[in-house]
Design an enzyme around this catalytic site. Structure first.
Site, mmCIF file in Angstrom:
data_model
loop_
_atom_site.group_PDB
_atom_site.id
_atom_site.type_symbol
_atom_site.label_atom_id
_atom_site.label_comp_id
_atom_site.label_asym_id
_atom_site.label_seq_id
_atom_site.Cartn_x
_atom_site.Cartn_y
_atom_site.Cartn_z
ATOM 1 N N ASP A 15 11.360 -36.543 34.709
ATOM 2 C CA ASP A 15 11.975 -35.693 33.786
ATOM 3 C C ASP A 15 11.938 -36.331 32.320
ATOM 4 O OD1 ASP A 15 13.856 -33.760 32.620
ATOM 5 O OD2 ASP A 15 15.420 -35.236 32.791
ATOM 6 N N SER A 16 12.429 -35.788 31.373
ATOM 7 C CA SER A 16 12.293 -36.446 30.203
ATOM 8 C C SER A 16 13.439 -37.776 29.921
ATOM 9 C CB SER A 16 12.551 -35.629 29.168
ATOM 10 O OG SER A 16 13.958 -34.997 29.259
ATOM 11 N N CYS A 78 11.977 -30.776 34.960
ATOM 12 C CA CYS A 78 12.360 -30.807 33.588
ATOM 13 C C CYS A 78 11.678 -29.311 33.364
ATOM 14 C CB CYS A 78 11.630 -31.933 32.871
ATOM 15 S SG CYS A 78 11.630 -31.727 30.992
ATOM 16 N N GLU A 156 22.370 -37.976 27.906
ATOM 17 C CA GLU A 156 21.613 -39.107 28.179
ATOM 18 C C GLU A 156 22.637 -40.132 27.882
ATOM 19 O OE1 GLU A 156 18.150 -40.246 28.947
ATOM 20 O OE2 GLU A 156 18.120 -38.148 29.790
ATOM 21 N N CYS A 188 17.845 -26.104 31.445
ATOM 22 C CA CYS A 188 17.487 -27.378 31.227
ATOM 23 C C CYS A 188 18.214 -28.269 32.273
ATOM 24 C CB CYS A 188 17.681 -27.947 29.946
ATOM 25 S SG CYS A 188 17.516 -29.490 29.566
ATOM 26 N N HIS A 190 19.139 -31.168 32.245
ATOM 27 C CA HIS A 190 20.220 -31.948 32.021
ATOM 28 C C HIS A 190 21.673 -31.333 31.845
ATOM 29 C CE1 HIS A 190 17.122 -34.534 30.248
ATOM 30 N NE2 HIS A 190 18.193 -35.624 30.064
HETATM 31 N N1 DGL Z 1 15.568 -31.932 31.188
HETATM 32 C C1 DGL Z 1 14.921 -31.394 30.116
HETATM 33 C C2 DGL Z 1 14.656 -29.930 30.611
HETATM 34 O O1 DGL Z 1 14.926 -29.392 31.673
HETATM 35 C C3 DGL Z 1 15.278 -31.950 28.952
HETATM 36 C C4 DGL Z 1 14.039 -31.718 27.898
HETATM 37 C C5 DGL Z 1 14.331 -32.538 26.802
HETATM 38 O O2 DGL Z 1 14.207 -33.738 26.916
HETATM 39 O O3 DGL Z 1 14.800 -32.094 25.568
HETATM 40 O O4 DGL Z 1 14.232 -28.947 29.730
#
Ligand code: DGL
Length: 274
Positions: A15-16, A78, A156, A188, A190
């Protein structure tokens, strides 16, 4: 049926940042017997506002890294990276990829009011995958979309509640409620970490839809059907089956992973210089 050369699967998840841990959690609880690698690309987080090419390049680098560490299947945990890069990844690598599906279909099917909300990043909302899904499955249902600008960074930082988190969530969710949404899709990975804060705003009558359990089930199906891999057979405790890597600070990843599984040892967390 597995052939004689099949080996225990190692699942790579990325993931990011820490958001994909919401997917990892579902996967590990469904299949505790596999080995896992989790990579948080926190140094590049958020992906949402980045150009597609940049996200594709990060996804390539991360995939190569995870395969180098033994991953035989990759979960793109992600939504934004799935939207931007999964097609390219499938063209360039031979391992199977599982991506995030925006859960518009179940939300539209279960909506009684005929209005659903979708909270996601700009990259996801602008992506072809999302727009095709809406076209196909949200027929006759009104979809109220909001970009959750700023939410990924708050997660985060571990700010899962508090004044700023609450202010942003209200800003994005109130318009959905005003239009009568009775289902809100978390587009998302997150955002499930904000579930308690979201529920404070929506109350219990609105269903919050998280696609992670469905993604975990899909992964299980793909592994079960594969000729080349078999389910792992380790009897380790769940805290011991995952190696964690981050391009950012170790503490961020440790904090969130241990929210989910408190017993994970320090030795499981590593810096990834990629
Ligand atoms: N967890 C990522 C998603 O599902 C976050 C994306 C981001 O870093 O902006 O889209």
């Amino acid at each position: 049926m597995h052939n004689q050369n099949s080996k225990n699967i190692t699942v790579g998840i990325f993931d990011s940042g820490v958001g994909g841990l919401s997917v990892w959690k579902e996967i590990v609880s469904l299949m505790p017997y596999n080995n896992y690698l989790y990579l948080a690309d926190s140094a590049w987080c958020p992906y949402g506002p980045r150009p597609q090419e940049e996200i594709i390049e990060r996804a390539r680098v991360i995939t190569s890294f995870l395969i180098g560490k033994g991953a035989g299947i990759i979960v793109v945990a992600c939504n934004t990276a799935t939207a931007a890069a999964i097609k390219t990844l499938r063209e360039e690598f031979t391992v199977p990829f599982i991506g995030m599906e925006p859960a518009v279909k179940p939300a539209a099917m279960n909506s009684k009011s005929g209005v659903i909300g979708v909270l996601a990043t700009k990259g996801t909302l602008n992506g072809r995958l999302y727009n095709q899904t809406v076209k196909r499955y949200a027929n006759g249902v009104q979809v109220v979309e909001r970009e959750g600008k700023g939410l990924v960074s708050l997660v985060e930082e571990g700010k899962l509640s508090g004044v700023e988190t609450d202010r942003l969530l209200k800003k994005y969710i109130h318009p959905m409620l005003k239009k009568g949404a009775d289902q809100i899709v978390l587009g998302c990975t997150h955002y499930p970490f904000l579930l308690d804060a979201i529920k404070q705003i929506t109350g219990n009558d609105v269903k919050i839809v998280d696609p992670a359990p469905a993604v975990a089930r899909h992964l299980k199906e793909v592994i079960t059907e594969s000729q080349d891999y078999q389910q792992g057979q380790n009897v380790l405790k769940p805290e011991e089956t995952t190696m964690f890597y981050t391009t950012g600070t170790l503490e961020t990843l440790m904090r969130m992973a241990r929210r989910i599984m408190p017993g994970i040892g320090d030795e499981k967390f590593n810096a990834a210089k990629i």
